[in-house]
Scaffold this motif. Structure first.
Motif, PDB file in Angstrom:
ATOM      1  N   ALA A   1       0.831  -1.210   0.000  1.00 20.63           N
ATOM      2  CA  ALA A   1       0.000   0.000   0.000  1.00 20.63           C
ATOM      3  C   ALA A   1       0.862   1.256   0.000  1.00 20.63           C
ATOM      4  O   ALA A   1       0.526   2.255  -0.647  1.00 20.63           O
ATOM      5  N   ALA A   2       1.980   1.207   0.722  1.00 21.14           N
ATOM      6  CA  ALA A   2       2.847   2.381   0.832  1.00 21.14           C
ATOM      7  C   ALA A   2       3.700   2.597  -0.403  1.00 21.14           C
ATOM      8  O   ALA A   2       3.901   3.730  -0.840  1.00 21.14           O
TER       9      ALA A   2
ATOM     10  N   LYS B   1       1.220   9.505   8.320  1.00 21.69           N
ATOM     11  CA  LYS B   1       1.530   8.666   7.161  1.00 21.69           C
ATOM     12  C   LYS B   1       1.145   7.212   7.421  1.00 21.69           C
ATOM     13  O   LYS B   1       0.587   6.532   6.557  1.00 21.69           O
ATOM     14  N   ALA B   2       1.430   6.736   8.642  1.00 17.96           N
ATOM     15  CA  ALA B   2       1.087   5.357   8.997  1.00 17.96           C
ATOM     16  C   ALA B   2      -0.424   5.139   8.979  1.00 17.96           C
ATOM     17  O   ALA B   2      -0.903   4.073   8.561  1.00 17.96           O
TER      18      ALA B   2
ATOM     19  N   ALA C   1       2.398  -0.591   9.800  1.00 21.10           N
ATOM     20  CA  ALA C   1       2.252   0.642   9.020  1.00 21.10           C
ATOM     21  C   ALA C   1       3.355   1.641   9.347  1.00 21.10           C
ATOM     22  O   ALA C   1       3.836   2.363   8.463  1.00 21.10           O
ATOM     23  N   LEU C   2       3.782   1.716  10.592  1.00 20.58           N
ATOM     24  CA  LEU C   2       4.867   2.622  10.978  1.00 20.58           C
ATOM     25  C   LEU C   2       6.180   2.216  10.312  1.00 20.58           C
ATOM     26  O   LEU C   2       6.942   3.070   9.849  1.00 20.58           O
ATOM     27  N   ILE C   3       6.456   0.919  10.260  1.00 19.06           N
ATOM     28  CA  ILE C   3       7.661   0.446   9.571  1.00 19.06           C
ATOM     29  C   ILE C   3       7.581   0.792   8.088  1.00 19.06           C
ATOM     30  O   ILE C   3       8.547   1.265   7.487  1.00 19.06           O
TER      31      ILE C   3
ATOM     32  N   SER D   1       7.223  10.672  14.686  1.00 18.28           N
ATOM     33  CA  SER D   1       6.797  12.069  14.705  1.00 18.28           C
ATOM     34  C   SER D   1       5.320  12.133  14.330  1.00 18.28           C
ATOM     35  O   SER D   1       4.706  11.131  13.945  1.00 18.28           O
ATOM     36  N   GLY D   2       4.759  13.328  14.427  1.00 19.88           N
ATOM     37  CA  GLY D   2       3.368  13.499  14.025  1.00 19.88           C
ATOM     38  C   GLY D   2       3.170  13.174  12.559  1.00 19.88           C
ATOM     39  O   GLY D   2       2.155  12.558  12.172  1.00 19.88           O
TER      40      GLY D   2
END
Length: 244
Positions: A90-91, A222-223, A198-200, A216-217
Protein backbone atom coordinates in the motif's frame (compact mmCIF):
# COMPACT_ATOMS: atom_id res chain seq x y z
CA UNK A 1 59.09 -18.98 -86.99
CA UNK A 2 57.15 -17.73 -83.98
CA UNK A 3 58.77 -18.08 -80.61
CA UNK A 4 56.90 -20.28 -78.16
CA UNK A 5 55.69 -18.47 -75.09
CA UNK A 6 56.26 -19.88 -71.68
CA UNK A 7 53.12 -20.23 -69.61
CA UNK A 8 52.76 -17.38 -67.15
CA UNK A 9 53.59 -18.36 -63.64
CA UNK A 10 51.51 -16.97 -60.84
CA UNK A 11 53.49 -15.20 -58.21
CA UNK A 12 53.12 -16.76 -54.80
CA UNK A 13 51.80 -14.34 -52.28
CA UNK A 14 53.35 -14.38 -48.92
CA UNK A 15 50.89 -14.90 -46.08
CA UNK A 16 49.89 -11.65 -44.49
CA UNK A 17 51.74 -10.97 -41.31
CA UNK A 18 49.64 -10.99 -38.17
CA UNK A 19 48.72 -7.58 -36.97
CA UNK A 20 49.93 -6.46 -33.61
CA UNK A 21 47.35 -5.33 -31.04
CA UNK A 22 43.57 -5.40 -31.22
CA UNK A 23 41.37 -3.89 -33.87
CA UNK A 24 38.06 -2.20 -33.13
CA UNK A 25 36.31 -5.33 -34.37
CA UNK A 26 38.25 -7.45 -31.86
CA UNK A 27 37.36 -5.10 -29.03
CA UNK A 28 33.68 -5.11 -29.98
CA UNK A 29 33.64 -8.89 -30.30
CA UNK A 30 35.23 -9.48 -26.89
CA UNK A 31 33.08 -6.80 -25.28
CA UNK A 32 29.99 -8.51 -26.66
CA UNK A 33 31.14 -11.85 -25.28
CA UNK A 34 31.84 -10.27 -21.90
CA UNK A 35 28.40 -8.68 -21.75
CA UNK A 36 26.77 -11.95 -22.77
CA UNK A 37 28.67 -13.77 -20.01
CA UNK A 38 27.58 -11.19 -17.43
CA UNK A 39 23.98 -11.45 -18.62
CA UNK A 40 24.18 -15.24 -18.34
CA UNK A 41 25.52 -15.06 -14.78
CA UNK A 42 22.80 -12.59 -13.81
CA UNK A 43 20.07 -14.77 -15.37
CA UNK A 44 21.43 -17.75 -13.44
CA UNK A 45 21.02 -15.84 -10.17
CA UNK A 46 17.51 -14.73 -11.13
CA UNK A 47 16.59 -18.39 -11.56
CA UNK A 48 18.46 -19.39 -8.39
CA UNK A 49 16.73 -16.78 -6.25
CA UNK A 50 13.32 -18.17 -7.11
CA UNK A 51 14.03 -20.86 -4.52
CA UNK A 52 17.23 -19.75 -2.73
CA UNK A 53 17.19 -16.66 -0.53
CA UNK A 54 19.78 -13.96 -1.34
CA UNK A 55 22.41 -14.07 1.40
CA UNK A 56 23.43 -10.44 0.93
CA UNK A 57 23.14 -7.56 -1.54
CA UNK A 58 25.71 -5.01 -2.76
CA UNK A 59 24.15 -2.33 -0.55
CA UNK A 60 24.19 -4.61 2.50
CA UNK A 61 27.91 -5.19 1.98
CA UNK A 62 28.56 -1.44 1.71
CA UNK A 63 26.52 -0.69 4.84
CA UNK A 64 28.19 -3.52 6.74
CA UNK A 65 31.59 -1.96 6.03
CA UNK A 66 30.27 1.46 7.01
CA UNK A 67 28.63 0.43 10.29
CA UNK A 68 30.85 -2.51 11.21
CA UNK A 69 28.01 -4.97 10.67
CA UNK A 70 24.30 -5.05 9.96
CA UNK A 71 21.21 -6.55 11.56
CA UNK A 72 19.19 -8.80 9.29
CA UNK A 73 17.22 -12.03 9.75
CA UNK A 74 15.50 -13.68 6.81
CA UNK A 75 11.90 -14.64 7.47
CA UNK A 76 9.49 -16.43 5.16
CA UNK A 77 6.49 -14.40 4.05
CA UNK A 78 4.11 -16.83 5.77
CA UNK A 79 5.88 -16.03 9.05
CA UNK A 80 5.25 -12.29 8.69
CA UNK A 81 1.97 -10.82 9.86
CA UNK A 82 -0.18 -10.37 6.72
CA UNK A 83 -0.71 -6.73 7.58
CA UNK A 84 3.02 -6.09 7.06
CA UNK A 85 3.01 -7.20 3.44
CA UNK A 86 -0.18 -5.26 2.74
CA UNK A 87 1.24 -2.15 4.42
CA UNK A 88 4.42 -2.26 2.35
CA UNK A 89 2.50 -2.73 -0.90
CA UNK A 90 0.00 0.00 0.00
CA UNK A 91 2.85 2.38 0.83
CA UNK A 92 5.21 1.64 -2.05
CA UNK A 93 3.17 0.22 -4.94
CA UNK A 94 -0.60 -0.05 -4.45
CA UNK A 95 -1.12 -1.35 -8.00
CA UNK A 96 1.53 -4.06 -7.61
CA UNK A 97 -0.90 -6.85 -8.51
CA UNK A 98 -2.12 -5.01 -11.62
CA UNK A 99 1.11 -4.30 -13.51
CA UNK A 100 3.98 -6.27 -15.08
CA UNK A 101 6.81 -4.38 -13.38
CA UNK A 102 6.11 -0.79 -14.43
CA UNK A 103 3.19 1.33 -13.27
CA UNK A 104 2.44 3.48 -16.32
CA UNK A 105 -0.03 5.66 -14.45
CA UNK A 106 2.52 6.39 -11.72
CA UNK A 107 5.16 7.17 -14.34
CA UNK A 108 2.84 9.65 -16.05
CA UNK A 109 1.98 11.26 -12.72
CA UNK A 110 5.67 11.53 -11.86
CA UNK A 111 6.39 13.20 -15.19
CA UNK A 112 3.56 15.67 -14.60
CA UNK A 113 4.58 16.47 -11.03
CA UNK A 114 8.35 16.49 -11.57
CA UNK A 115 11.18 15.20 -9.42
CA UNK A 116 9.19 15.37 -6.19
CA UNK A 117 7.28 12.19 -6.97
CA UNK A 118 8.68 8.70 -7.40
CA UNK A 119 7.34 6.02 -9.71
CA UNK A 120 9.43 2.96 -8.91
CA UNK A 121 7.41 -0.21 -8.44
CA UNK A 122 8.12 -2.84 -5.81
CA UNK A 123 9.71 -5.02 -8.50
CA UNK A 124 12.02 -2.24 -9.62
CA UNK A 125 13.09 -1.69 -6.02
CA UNK A 126 13.79 -5.40 -5.58
CA UNK A 127 15.91 -5.43 -8.75
CA UNK A 128 17.83 -2.39 -7.52
CA UNK A 129 18.31 -3.75 -4.01
CA UNK A 130 19.30 -7.29 -4.97
CA UNK A 131 21.28 -6.88 -8.19
CA UNK A 132 22.34 -3.24 -8.60
CA UNK A 133 23.58 -0.26 -6.63
CA UNK A 134 21.92 2.70 -4.92
CA UNK A 135 21.79 6.28 -6.13
CA UNK A 136 20.27 8.01 -9.11
CA UNK A 137 22.08 7.41 -12.38
CA UNK A 138 21.00 6.71 -15.94
CA UNK A 139 23.13 3.54 -16.31
CA UNK A 140 21.52 2.03 -13.23
CA UNK A 141 18.03 3.04 -14.32
CA UNK A 142 18.65 1.55 -17.76
CA UNK A 143 19.79 -1.78 -16.29
CA UNK A 144 16.85 -1.70 -13.88
CA UNK A 145 14.45 -1.21 -16.80
CA UNK A 146 15.96 -4.18 -18.65
CA UNK A 147 16.00 -6.48 -15.63
CA UNK A 148 12.57 -5.73 -14.18
CA UNK A 149 10.43 -7.51 -16.83
CA UNK A 150 12.63 -10.61 -16.55
CA UNK A 151 12.18 -10.78 -12.79
CA UNK A 152 8.43 -10.24 -13.20
CA UNK A 153 8.31 -13.08 -15.73
CA UNK A 154 10.27 -15.60 -13.65
CA UNK A 155 9.42 -14.78 -10.03
CA UNK A 156 5.92 -14.95 -8.63
CA UNK A 157 4.36 -11.81 -7.19
CA UNK A 158 4.45 -13.43 -3.76
CA UNK A 159 8.18 -14.13 -4.12
CA UNK A 160 8.86 -10.51 -5.12
CA UNK A 161 7.10 -9.25 -2.00
CA UNK A 162 8.91 -11.81 0.17
CA UNK A 163 12.32 -10.75 -1.11
CA UNK A 164 11.45 -7.08 -0.69
CA UNK A 165 10.37 -7.63 2.93
CA UNK A 166 13.80 -9.12 3.63
CA UNK A 167 16.19 -6.87 1.71
CA UNK A 168 14.65 -3.40 2.16
CA UNK A 169 16.62 -1.05 4.40
CA UNK A 170 14.54 -0.41 7.53
CA UNK A 171 17.01 1.56 9.66
CA UNK A 172 20.68 2.37 10.20
CA UNK A 173 22.34 -0.96 9.57
CA UNK A 174 18.94 -2.69 9.74
CA UNK A 175 17.55 -4.68 6.82
CA UNK A 176 14.26 -6.49 6.49
CA UNK A 177 11.06 -6.42 8.50
CA UNK A 178 12.13 -9.10 10.98
CA UNK A 179 15.18 -7.11 12.09
CA UNK A 180 13.04 -3.95 12.14
CA UNK A 181 10.36 -5.56 14.31
CA UNK A 182 13.00 -6.72 16.79
CA UNK A 183 14.87 -3.39 16.77
CA UNK A 184 11.85 -1.10 17.13
CA UNK A 185 9.22 -3.16 18.94
CA UNK A 186 11.16 -6.07 20.47
CA UNK A 187 8.93 -8.68 18.89
CA UNK A 188 9.02 -10.89 15.77
CA UNK A 189 7.49 -9.74 12.51
CA UNK A 190 4.77 -12.34 12.98
CA UNK A 191 3.50 -10.50 16.07
CA UNK A 192 3.39 -6.94 14.70
CA UNK A 193 0.12 -5.09 15.00
CA UNK A 194 -1.38 -3.33 12.00
CA UNK A 195 -0.27 0.04 13.39
CA UNK A 196 3.31 -1.14 13.99
CA UNK A 197 3.49 -2.63 10.49
CA UNK A 198 2.25 0.64 9.02
CA UNK A 199 4.87 2.62 10.98
CA UNK A 200 7.66 0.45 9.57
CA UNK A 201 6.23 0.86 6.07
CA UNK A 202 5.92 4.63 6.57
CA UNK A 203 9.62 4.84 7.43
CA UNK A 204 10.79 3.05 4.26
CA UNK A 205 11.36 6.17 2.12
CA UNK A 206 13.80 7.50 4.75
CA UNK A 207 14.77 4.60 7.03
CA UNK A 208 17.80 6.39 8.49
CA UNK A 209 15.84 9.52 9.33
CA UNK A 210 12.56 8.04 10.59
CA UNK A 211 12.14 5.94 13.71
CA UNK A 212 8.96 3.81 13.94
CA UNK A 213 9.50 3.36 17.68
CA UNK A 214 9.48 7.14 18.25
CA UNK A 215 7.27 8.41 15.44
CA UNK A 216 6.80 12.07 14.71
CA UNK A 217 3.37 13.50 14.02
CA UNK A 218 4.06 13.27 10.31
CA UNK A 219 5.04 9.60 10.57
CA UNK A 220 1.90 8.79 12.57
CA UNK A 221 -0.25 10.52 9.97
CA UNK A 222 1.53 8.67 7.16
CA UNK A 223 1.09 5.36 9.00
CA UNK A 224 -2.64 6.02 9.40
CA UNK A 225 -2.94 6.60 5.65
CA UNK A 226 -1.03 3.37 4.98
CA UNK A 227 -3.32 1.45 7.35
CA UNK A 228 -6.33 2.69 5.38
CA UNK A 229 -4.58 1.87 2.10
CA UNK A 230 -3.75 -1.65 3.27
CA UNK A 231 -7.41 -2.24 4.16
CA UNK A 232 -8.46 -0.89 0.77
CA UNK A 233 -6.20 -3.13 -1.33
CA UNK A 234 -7.35 -6.13 0.71
CA UNK A 235 -11.01 -5.26 0.12
CA UNK A 236 -10.75 -4.54 -3.61
CA UNK A 237 -8.56 -7.54 -4.44
CA UNK A 238 -5.28 -5.73 -5.08
CA UNK A 239 -3.58 -7.87 -2.42
CA UNK A 240 -4.69 -11.21 -3.86
CA UNK A 241 -1.57 -11.86 -5.94
CA UNK A 242 0.75 -12.12 -2.91
CA UNK A 243 -1.62 -13.52 -0.27
CA UNK A 244 -2.70 -17.14 0.14
Amino acid sequence: MAKSRKPATRSKRKPAAKRDGFTLRDILRWSGRGLAALAGVWFFFVLLFTVVNPVFTPYMIAESWRHGGISRDWVAIEDVTPGMARAVVAAEDANFCLHWGFDIRAIRAALDEGAGRGASTLTQQVVKNVFLWQGRSWPRKALEALMTPVVELIWSKRRIVEVYLNVAETGKGVFGVEAAAQAYFEKPASALSATQAALIAAALPDPKGRNPARPSGFLRQKAAQITDGAATIRADGRAACFED
